[in-house]
Write an enzyme that holds these catalytic residues in place. Structure first.
Site, PDB file in Angstrom:
ATOM      1  N   HIS A 467       0.822  -1.207   0.000  1.00  0.00           N
ATOM      2  CA  HIS A 467       0.000   0.000   0.000  1.00  0.00           C
ATOM      3  C   HIS A 467       0.864   1.269   0.000  1.00  0.00           C
ATOM      4  CE1 HIS A 467      -3.432  -2.409   2.200  1.00  0.00           C
ATOM      5  NE2 HIS A 467      -3.294  -2.759   0.933  1.00  0.00           N
TER       6      HIS A 467
HETATM    7  C1  LIG Z   1      -0.369  -7.515  -4.828  1.00  0.00           C
HETATM    8  C2  LIG Z   1      -1.204  -6.380  -4.345  1.00  0.00           C
HETATM    9  C3  LIG Z   1      -2.296  -6.644  -3.515  1.00  0.00           C
HETATM   10  C4  LIG Z   1      -3.099  -5.582  -3.078  1.00  0.00           C
HETATM   11  N1  LIG Z   1      -4.260  -5.870  -2.424  1.00  0.00           N
HETATM   12  C5  LIG Z   1      -5.160  -4.873  -2.222  1.00  0.00           C
HETATM   13  C6  LIG Z   1      -6.472  -5.156  -1.778  1.00  0.00           C
HETATM   14  O1  LIG Z   1      -6.857  -6.311  -1.618  1.00  0.00           O
HETATM   15  N2  LIG Z   1      -7.325  -4.114  -1.568  1.00  0.00           N
HETATM   16  C7  LIG Z   1      -6.941  -2.821  -1.761  1.00  0.00           C
HETATM   17  O2  LIG Z   1      -7.743  -1.909  -1.514  1.00  0.00           O
HETATM   18  N3  LIG Z   1      -5.698  -2.522  -2.194  1.00  0.00           N
HETATM   19  C8  LIG Z   1      -4.822  -3.518  -2.470  1.00  0.00           C
HETATM   20  N4  LIG Z   1      -3.609  -3.227  -3.007  1.00  0.00           N
HETATM   21  C9  LIG Z   1      -3.243  -1.804  -3.201  1.00  0.00           C
HETATM   22  C10 LIG Z   1      -3.973  -1.129  -4.351  1.00  0.00           C
HETATM   23  O3  LIG Z   1      -4.147  -2.011  -5.435  1.00  0.00           O
HETATM   24  C11 LIG Z   1      -3.183   0.124  -4.756  1.00  0.00           C
HETATM   25  O4  LIG Z   1      -3.153   1.006  -3.651  1.00  0.00           O
HETATM   26  C12 LIG Z   1      -3.768   0.862  -5.937  1.00  0.00           C
HETATM   27  O5  LIG Z   1      -3.877   0.011  -7.046  1.00  0.00           O
HETATM   28  C13 LIG Z   1      -2.873   2.058  -6.286  1.00  0.00           C
HETATM   29  O6  LIG Z   1      -3.388   2.689  -7.429  1.00  0.00           O
HETATM   30  P1  LIG Z   1      -2.528   3.754  -8.243  1.00  0.00           P
HETATM   31  O7  LIG Z   1      -3.407   4.239  -9.341  1.00  0.00           O
HETATM   32  O8  LIG Z   1      -1.939   4.739  -7.312  1.00  0.00           O
HETATM   33  O9  LIG Z   1      -1.299   2.946  -8.839  1.00  0.00           O
HETATM   34  P2  LIG Z   1      -1.293   1.626  -9.752  1.00  0.00           P
HETATM   35  O10 LIG Z   1      -2.627   0.990  -9.760  1.00  0.00           O
HETATM   36  O11 LIG Z   1      -0.126   0.839  -9.300  1.00  0.00           O
HETATM   37  O12 LIG Z   1      -1.059   2.188 -11.215  1.00  0.00           O
HETATM   38  C14 LIG Z   1       0.133   2.735 -11.682  1.00  0.00           C
HETATM   39  C15 LIG Z   1       0.296   2.319 -13.129  1.00  0.00           C
HETATM   40  O13 LIG Z   1       1.270   3.161 -13.734  1.00  0.00           O
HETATM   41  C16 LIG Z   1       2.103   2.376 -14.565  1.00  0.00           C
HETATM   42  N5  LIG Z   1       3.382   3.079 -14.684  1.00  0.00           N
HETATM   43  C17 LIG Z   1       4.338   3.213 -13.755  1.00  0.00           C
HETATM   44  N6  LIG Z   1       5.366   3.949 -14.242  1.00  0.00           N
HETATM   45  C18 LIG Z   1       5.020   4.307 -15.493  1.00  0.00           C
HETATM   46  C19 LIG Z   1       5.670   5.072 -16.496  1.00  0.00           C
HETATM   47  N7  LIG Z   1       6.866   5.637 -16.284  1.00  0.00           N
HETATM   48  N8  LIG Z   1       5.044   5.207 -17.712  1.00  0.00           N
HETATM   49  C20 LIG Z   1       3.813   4.645 -17.921  1.00  0.00           C
HETATM   50  N9  LIG Z   1       3.170   3.908 -16.989  1.00  0.00           N
HETATM   51  C21 LIG Z   1       3.757   3.758 -15.789  1.00  0.00           C
HETATM   52  C22 LIG Z   1       2.204   1.036 -13.848  1.00  0.00           C
HETATM   53  O14 LIG Z   1       2.578   0.005 -14.737  1.00  0.00           O
HETATM   54  C23 LIG Z   1       0.794   0.880 -13.287  1.00  0.00           C
HETATM   55  O15 LIG Z   1      -0.049   0.174 -14.159  1.00  0.00           O
HETATM   56  C24 LIG Z   1      -2.765  -4.244  -3.429  1.00  0.00           C
HETATM   57  C25 LIG Z   1      -1.663  -3.988  -4.232  1.00  0.00           C
HETATM   58  C26 LIG Z   1      -0.885  -5.041  -4.699  1.00  0.00           C
HETATM   59  C27 LIG Z   1       0.293  -4.737  -5.572  1.00  0.00           C
END
Ligand SMILES: Cc1cc2nc3c(=O)[nH]c(=O)nc-3n(C[C@H](O)[C@H](O)[C@H](O)COP(=O)(O)OP(=O)(O)OC[C@H]3O[C@@H](n4cnc5c(N)ncnc54)[C@H](O)[C@@H]3O)c2cc1C
Length: 529
Positions: A467
């Site tokens: 997280h």
């Molecule tokens: C294994 C796992 C289990 C989890 N379990 C839970 C759960 O059960 N419940 C819950 O609420 N939360 C859970 N989480 C946490 C939750 O999924 C994250 O907090 C949330 O997805 C974060 O969203 P975000 O949009 O900030 O980032 P992300 O969803 O990580 O999205 C970022 C995206 O940007 C892309 N990216 C990165 N750098 C670049 C770049 N330079 N150029 C282009 N693209 C790029 C990445 O590939 C990724 O697809 C879990 C996370 C993981 C990894």
């Protein structure tokens, strides 16, 4: 060169959400995602997500060795595919507590108190079972009860009630505390990621272009404002795209600060030391890193009833067939089916989240202990440790310099000691004792007795529960990175709306809160505040 109204960098939980809202409003959007598409059966099939860890759809960020955690480097895996974390996560649907958001408001984020954010949570949600003042039933994000519930999850929940913790049928309702089954982001036993819901609903719209397997290196800055991005595509070719209106960073809490710093936006002296020309001095970028950690706490049971071996041979084939034919059975499970939010300090807010896992689960590459049993893992919900994300060099190919400073605050060790005592209390109750439950340690060490030994156990075994947040903190002070409408301070036409903007980690899982942030970002952009 391609020109769009908006460029969204990263197609994860936040990226898919904000893109959907903008395209629905008639704006043209380019989404650039570093990973591949999400067309994979282990993404769709809930019980398959553990298999994704060894694939290109999960990226492991490794920390510097943590002096405060026995010198170990700690891994923080993140989704790297359309849907990001929401395509690889455990699907637990949790918002955190109302006071978490009131705290944000009071930390210099006016307009982010619970009453402000609740409508965005509801708008996002399509709950199968719950409606009323706390739940939405018409949003893009499906939320439902999992179809499968393991006997050891039930036993753990009964034991927790015997230990005095009340059953809670809705952690996202009036009361967060208690123990129960989590609701999950699934529809009809299929994962509902931000990609399979939000993004899919607008894919095919001619106003949207999605490029996968393309990594954004830097922003294009003109006259101090963001006007586009440069990226490297799947063939290694460089590309550039322009945004008429804004660039929106949604690359997640570990990658968003990297892109900003590579673009010359960050702590000026530090950037200069790497030879990066400074565009804007924003010392808060890469600071304030926070994450939830948990610990293995194991009770072994007499009979062979856990998940151990269920992914092998004939058993695995049977589960697979059952899922394919009927959409029922073990593979509809999100594995971490049950848990709870417990206040061990008397503050009125939960400080420990218990996760029940119906297996003695290790932390790869460390195997779990042999035999069948239940993991009653305590996670600390209000960590005080703060870390940093920095660059190793000015080369975008280099991994980040990641120092989470896990367990650097003594309060976190004390919180783990309370969590271990709580797990032990649950493990000692009749519903688990009837199964012959015996506490065991990860590698056969003597059982912990004193708080000090519990702290040592935490240093040795605590791990991230994935997280990461906080590295581009929202606020109104000089160190804040984005203002309360998510605009990067001092850099026109640039916003951030991923998990990095959280000023403080919420007391719960972070997917739904991130989607809420992206929903609100779309509101700010579209002027519907
Ligand atoms: C294994 C796992 C289990 C989890 N379990 C839970 C759960 O059960 N419940 C819950 O609420 N939360 C859970 N989480 C946490 C939750 O999924 C994250 O907090 C949330 O997805 C974060 O969203 P975000 O949009 O900030 O980032 P992300 O969803 O990580 O999205 C970022 C995206 O940007 C892309 N990216 C990165 N750098 C670049 C770049 N330079 N150029 C282009 N693209 C790029 C990445 O590939 C990724 O697809 C879990 C996370 C993981 C990894």
């Amino acid at each position: 060169m391609d020109v769009y109204d908006y460029i969204v960098v990263g197609g994860g939980s936040a990226g898919c959400t904000v893109t959907y809202r903008l395209v629905k409003a008639g704006k043209s959007v380019l989404m650039i995602e570093a990973g591949p598409n999400d067309d994979n059966q282990f993404v769709r099939m809930p019980g398959g997500f553990v298999r994704l860890f060894a694939t290109e759809r999960v990226q492991f960020y490794r920390s510097e060795p943590q002096a405060t955690a026995g010198g170990r480097p700690i891994a923080v895996p993140q989704g790297r595919t359309l849907g990001g974390g929401s395509s690889v996560n455990a699907m637990i649907y949790i918002r955190g507590g109302a006071k978490d958001y009131d705290e944000w408001r009071d930390m210099g984020c006016p307009g982010w108190g619970w009453d402000d954010v609740l409508p965005a949570f509801k708008r996002a949600e399509s709950n199968q079972r719950l409606a009323g003042p706390f739940h939405g039933t018409k949003g893009p994000l499906p939320v439902s009860d999992a179809r499968f519930r393991h006997p050891l999850s039930f036993a753990g929940l009964r034991a927790a009630q015997e230990a005095g913790y009340p059953y809670n049928d809705d952690f996202n309702g009036a009361v967060q505390q208690g123990v129960g089954f989590y609701q999950v982001t699934q529809r009809d036993a299929v994962r509902g990621s931000a990609a399979s819901t939000y993004l899919r609903a607008v894919q095919g719209d001619r106003k949207l272009k999605v490029i996968v397997r393309a990594t954004v290196g830097k922003l294009v800055i003109e006259n101090g404002a963001a006007s586009g991005v440069t990226f490297v595509d799947a063939n290694g070719a460089s590309g550039e795209a322009r945004a008429r209106e804004e660039v929106i960073l949604t690359a997640g809490a570990l990658a968003t600060p990297k892109i900003l710093m590579l673009s010359g936006i960050g702590p000026a002296q530090y950037l200069a030391s790497l030879g990066i020309p400074v565009v804007r001095d924003l010392p808060g970028i890469g600071e304030n890193f926070q994450d939830h950690l948990d610990l293995p706490f194991y009770v072994r049971v007499k009979d062979p009833i856990s998940l151990l071996g269920e992914d092998q041979g004939l058993k695995a084939a049977r589960h697979y067939l059952q899922y394919k034919l009927f959409r029922t059975g073990l593979l509809t499970s999100n594995i971490v089916e049950a848990g709870g939010f417990i206040d061990t300090t008397g503050s009125g807010r939960p400080d420990i989240q218990i996760h029940f896992i119906p297996q003695l689960l290790g932390d790869p590459p460390r195997e779990g202990p042999p035999g069948h049993g239940l993991s009653i893992n305590p996670a600390i919900l209000d960590p005080k440790s703060r870390g940093t994300v920095r660059l190793r060099s000015a080369n975008p190919q280099d991994p980040i310099l990641f120092d989470p400073e896990f367990l650097s605050a003594p309060e976190d060790l004390a919180a783990f000691a309370r969590g271990i005592k709580l797990a032990r209390k649950i493990g000692g109750q009749p519903s688990l004792q009837r199964l012959g439950a015996v506490e065991i340690s990860p590698l056969g060490e003597p059982l912990m007795q004193t708080d000090e030994q519990m702290g040592e156990h935490a240093k040795r075994y605590a791990k991230s529960i994935y997280h990461p947040v906080g590295t581009c903190r929202m606020g109104s002070d000089d160190n804040a990175v984005v203002d309360p409408t998510l605009r990067v301070r001092g850099v026109p036409r640039l916003r951030i709306c991923d998990a990095s903007v959280m000023p403080k980690i919420v007391r719960g899982n972070t997917n739904a809160p991130t989607i809420m942030i992206a929903e609100r970002c779309a509101d700010f952009i579209l002027g519907e505040r």
